[in-house]
Write a protein that holds these residues in place. Sequence first.
Motif, PDB file in Angstrom:
ATOM      1  N   GLU A 186      34.734  16.257   6.763  1.00  9.63           N
ATOM      2  CA  GLU A 186      34.932  15.492   5.533  1.00  9.63           C
ATOM      3  C   GLU A 186      36.235  14.716   5.675  1.00  9.63           C
ATOM      4  OE1 GLU A 186      34.854  18.216   2.306  1.00  9.63           O
ATOM      5  OE2 GLU A 186      32.787  18.867   2.652  1.00  9.63           O
TER       6      GLU A 186
ATOM      7  N   GLN B 183      39.432  14.448   3.166  1.00  6.98           N
ATOM      8  CA  GLN B 183      40.409  15.506   2.930  1.00  6.98           C
ATOM      9  C   GLN B 183      41.681  15.323   3.763  1.00  6.98           C
ATOM     10  OE1 GLN B 183      39.427  19.459   4.427  1.00  6.98           O
ATOM     11  NE2 GLN B 183      37.952  18.577   5.866  1.00  6.98           N
ATOM     12  N   TYR B 184      41.642  14.388   4.704  1.00  4.54           N
ATOM     13  CA  TYR B 184      42.805  14.169   5.564  1.00  4.54           C
ATOM     14  C   TYR B 184      43.608  12.966   5.055  1.00  4.54           C
ATOM     15  CZ  TYR B 184      40.084  17.178   8.628  1.00  4.54           C
ATOM     16  OH  TYR B 184      39.353  18.211   9.129  1.00  4.54           O
TER      17      TYR B 184
END
Length: 311
Positions: A203, A206-207
């Motif tokens: 995903e 999320q970074y």
Amino acid sequence: MRAIWKGAVSFGLVNVPVRLFSATQEHDIRFHQVHREDGGRIRMKRMCSVCGEEVAWDQLAKGYESEDGRLVVLNDEDFDALPLSTGREIDVVEFVPTGQVDPVLFGKSYYLEPDARAAKPYALLREALEATDRVAVVKVALRQRESLAVLRVRDRVIMMQTLLWPDEIRAAEFPILEDEVDLRPQELRMAASLVDSMAADFEPDQYEDEYQQALVQLVEAKLEGAEPAPAKADEEATTEVVDLLSALQASVDRAKASRGEKPADAPAKKTASRSPARKTAAAKTGTARKAPAKKAASKTAAKKTPARKSA
């Protein structure tokens, strides 16, 4: 978004008019070179090394110097005369399984938007690619250069990703990788366990680019005349050389702890903590059993003593 190219996807006798849009953008902050003393912009001049004159943009050409020092000058007319068979077409060469295209070949990504009258053939190509799990290998001319690319589907949009030519990929020649490495079965199992403990679905949202965020905060603080917030100190990396198996186990425990799971060796630690108590108890028992033997020995010695005196 602004279209950077207009043409058509051609596969078989089907022609799909499309517009090309860049699918990615850089969010780096652009800096200028300035004079440190007064902030003045540094300007680069295009100076000719032969006559020493400054050269205007419309007087620039491209030159190629051979290994023996000979120079060939090419102008726009020379490049325009080069044959580009793909012209304004994205020419489909073949359809190949998705997994056969090595990601190392991928270059820049583009979105293809269909022309208003081409919605149906566009959808037909999109559905065919998804149903067969294949990508279309194409040739296209971009910026006066022929490129190899693939067409694939992402969120109901056909994307084009340029590819590097095979001879542009460097060979990985590292002699150390030719040596055999002795890997113990327990190390392989522990490495697999580490992979499992860190497994997740990708995903990307999320970074975050923490460096970019810190850079923006620094620039904004400078603009407001405020002192930038001190950067958080990173944890110092250990330089101690440890056993590979121990390092893998510690990594697994840390990964599980970050997910709120109990480390695998937690029960073992409890058992180990009880061991000294058992050992102490055993030691006390052993001492208690040996005590009568010492007492008996002293009594025997006492009986012998009078015999020596009478003698």
